[in-house]
Design a protein around this motif. Sequence first.
Motif, mmCIF file in Angstrom:
data_model
loop_
_atom_site.group_PDB
_atom_site.id
_atom_site.type_symbol
_atom_site.label_atom_id
_atom_site.label_comp_id
_atom_site.label_asym_id
_atom_site.label_seq_id
_atom_site.Cartn_x
_atom_site.Cartn_y
_atom_site.Cartn_z
ATOM 1 N N ASN A 14 112.865 56.376 65.282
ATOM 2 C CA ASN A 14 113.672 56.741 66.450
ATOM 3 C C ASN A 14 115.071 56.976 65.876
ATOM 4 O O ASN A 14 115.703 56.045 65.375
ATOM 5 N N GLY A 88 116.522 50.005 72.632
ATOM 6 C CA GLY A 88 116.124 48.850 71.809
ATOM 7 C C GLY A 88 116.176 49.131 70.321
ATOM 8 O O GLY A 88 116.585 48.280 69.519
ATOM 9 N N ASN A 197 110.716 56.371 81.158
ATOM 10 C CA ASN A 197 110.082 56.499 79.849
ATOM 11 C C ASN A 197 108.612 56.140 80.068
ATOM 12 O O ASN A 197 108.313 55.182 80.791
ATOM 13 N N GLU A 221 109.900 59.804 75.934
ATOM 14 C CA GLU A 221 111.150 59.207 76.404
ATOM 15 C C GLU A 221 111.870 60.118 77.393
ATOM 16 O O GLU A 221 112.040 61.324 77.128
ATOM 17 N N ARG A 222 112.310 59.506 78.452
ATOM 18 C CA ARG A 222 113.191 60.194 79.404
ATOM 19 C C ARG A 222 114.377 60.778 78.636
ATOM 20 O O ARG A 222 115.022 60.087 77.857
ATOM 21 N N GLY A 231 112.042 51.264 71.372
ATOM 22 C CA GLY A 231 112.064 49.799 71.321
ATOM 23 C C GLY A 231 111.868 49.152 72.676
ATOM 24 O O GLY A 231 111.037 48.246 72.835
ATOM 25 N N THR A 232 112.649 49.601 73.677
ATOM 26 C CA THR A 232 112.450 49.034 75.013
ATOM 27 C C THR A 232 111.044 49.391 75.514
ATOM 28 O O THR A 232 110.415 48.609 76.230
HETATM 29 N N1 LIG Z 1 114.680 54.945 72.289
HETATM 30 C C1 LIG Z 1 115.207 53.920 73.089
HETATM 31 C C2 LIG Z 1 115.374 54.207 74.559
HETATM 32 C C3 LIG Z 1 116.426 55.287 74.775
HETATM 33 C C4 LIG Z 1 116.749 55.534 76.225
HETATM 34 C C5 LIG Z 1 115.620 56.104 77.015
HETATM 35 N N2 LIG Z 1 115.212 57.410 76.577
HETATM 36 C C6 LIG Z 1 116.002 56.130 78.508
HETATM 37 O O1 LIG Z 1 116.442 57.175 79.005
HETATM 38 O O2 LIG Z 1 115.885 55.100 79.152
HETATM 39 C C7 LIG Z 1 114.671 52.552 72.754
HETATM 40 O O3 LIG Z 1 114.406 52.329 71.557
HETATM 41 O O4 LIG Z 1 114.601 51.679 73.621
#
Ligand SMILES: N[C@@H](CCC[C@H](N)C(=O)O)C(=O)O
Length: 292
Positions: A14, A88, A197, A221-222, A231-232
Amino acid sequence: MATLHFTKGQGTGNDFVLYSDPDGRMPLTAAQITEVCDRHFGVGADGVIRAVKSSRLPEGAEALAEDPAAEWFMDYYNADGSPAEMCGNGIRVYVRYLLETGLVELADGDTLPIGTRAGVKDVQRNLTGFQADLGRWRLDGGEPLVRARELPVARPGLSLDLGNPHVVVAVADDAELDAADLSYIPHIEPAPANGANVEFVVPFEPLIKDGVGRIRMRVHERGSGETLSCGTGAAAAALAVRYWAGQGAPNQWRVEVPGGTVGVRMFATEDGEHVALSGPAELVYTGTLELA
Ligand SMILES: N[C@@H](CCC[C@H](N)C(=O)O)C(=O)O
């Protein structure tokens, strides 16, 4: 024309463009962020992270009220220029960046609080790189139907909030996971108000080995499209599979994503259950870019 001095970093693939703007004088426009993140005409990244002092942003002031030690704020943007509450993988890469640029120090065992739009998150070094306490999470109460291209049927997803919105969908097997075409945005019915997401998961066989749950995940991912890791999203996926597995399911999970493996751990605190994410964070190169 502005010159951007940036560092490229990644956590399990990422990838992010990071830059320092301690005093908050150089926010990028959405158009500039899409230009930077463009993989053909720009640097190429899933998102942009601006390192800014919490005291210089309205959301940072909220973070400082929550924890006055949260000097630095992770100002995170998706590749399409939209701001996100939390990232995350990004927060680990951000802490690596703050350390390597000499903006902070972090001894083994110490905790660094970082301001985000989803509140203050505590980060520590660990054996795999860094661990971030993502804080409290919640089931959003929805089970929307999710359809992705090349998947045979629409499947029910589980909506979770980890500061940012996620919908986790269990698919039949590895073949189905591999077949999903995530170059298109999955269709969610009913559509979440702020987008989501979407994580597609399959269990390993056996799901639990040596007390650790094991899953494979792909994500759309959004605001960024399919990424090699989220990660999240990995934390949301582990929480969803634990929920589906029922009583006795473990609180420790390994989530395999196309870009590597991250660890997820759930633990009780005085203010409710928290979820923590651990994994690598690397800086790849530095450069300069003239922005339109
Ligand atoms: N890649 C991230 C999350 C990034 C934000 C996500 N695309 C959103 O819009 O909520 C991660 O590692 O959590």
